[in-house]
Design a protein around this motif. Structure first.
Motif, short mmCIF file in Angstrom:
data_model
loop_
_atom_site.label_atom_id
_atom_site.label_comp_id
_atom_site.label_asym_id
_atom_site.label_seq_id
_atom_site.Cartn_x
_atom_site.Cartn_y
_atom_site.Cartn_z
N THR A 1 1.05 -0.88 0.46
CA THR A 1 -0.49 -0.11 0.06
C THR A 1 0.99 1.24 0.14
O THR A 1 0.80 2.24 -0.73
CB THR A 1 -0.78 0.05 1.35
OG1 THR A 1 -1.29 -0.92 1.15
CG2 THR A 1 -2.08 1.14 0.93
N ILE B 1 1.12 4.52 -3.23
CA ILE B 1 1.61 5.61 -2.92
C ILE B 1 2.39 6.54 -3.77
O ILE B 1 2.28 7.43 -4.44
CB ILE B 1 0.85 5.61 -1.06
CG1 ILE B 1 -0.02 5.44 -0.41
CG2 ILE B 1 1.37 7.07 -0.59
CD1 ILE B 1 -0.48 5.67 1.25
N LEU C 1 -6.55 6.26 -5.05
CA LEU C 1 -6.04 4.85 -4.37
C LEU C 1 -7.28 4.20 -3.38
O LEU C 1 -8.61 3.34 -3.72
CB LEU C 1 -5.51 5.10 -3.19
CG LEU C 1 -4.64 4.65 -2.59
CD1 LEU C 1 -2.83 5.79 -1.78
CD2 LEU C 1 -3.25 4.02 -3.20
N VAL D 1 -9.68 2.34 1.85
CA VAL D 1 -8.64 3.70 1.76
C VAL D 1 -9.20 4.27 3.01
O VAL D 1 -10.06 5.61 3.04
CB VAL D 1 -8.42 4.64 1.06
CG1 VAL D 1 -7.29 5.82 1.10
CG2 VAL D 1 -7.50 3.15 -0.01
#
Length: 92
Positions: free
Chosen positions: A41, A45, A62, A69
């Motif tokens: 994750t 990003i 996302l 999220v």
């Protein structure tokens, strides 16, 4: 810790690069001083942090990709990396 708002445009610091170690199956941010392991994750990003997208746009992207999220997760992640000198932001 520096507070990063939704209008900030993050990017990796010039001396930092993200790598994937296939043998270990993990991502890491490498700089001359440190190695920071990040999860998939976090890698997602970082891949979106191109100084063109805002933190809010990264969060929205996302949310399109993943089921959950949490609000503020991207801001906290970017803020932590800014504090560790692994990321820079242009404040909007």
């Amino acid at each position: 810790m520096e507070i990063v708002n939704g209008a900030a445009r993050p990017r990796l610091a010039p001396h930092v690069r993200m790598v994937f170690n296939a043998a270990r199956g993990e991502y890491a941010l490498l700089s001359p001083e440190t190695i920071l392991a990040i999860n998939p994750t976090g890698a997602a990003i970082v891949e979106l942090c191109d100084a063109k997208r805002t933190v809010a746009e990264i969060e929205a992207e996302l949310r399109r990709r993943y089921d959950q999220v949490a609000d503020g997760d991207v801001q906290r992640f970017v803020s932590a990396l800014v504090t560790k000198h692994g990321m820079e932001v242009d404040h909007g």
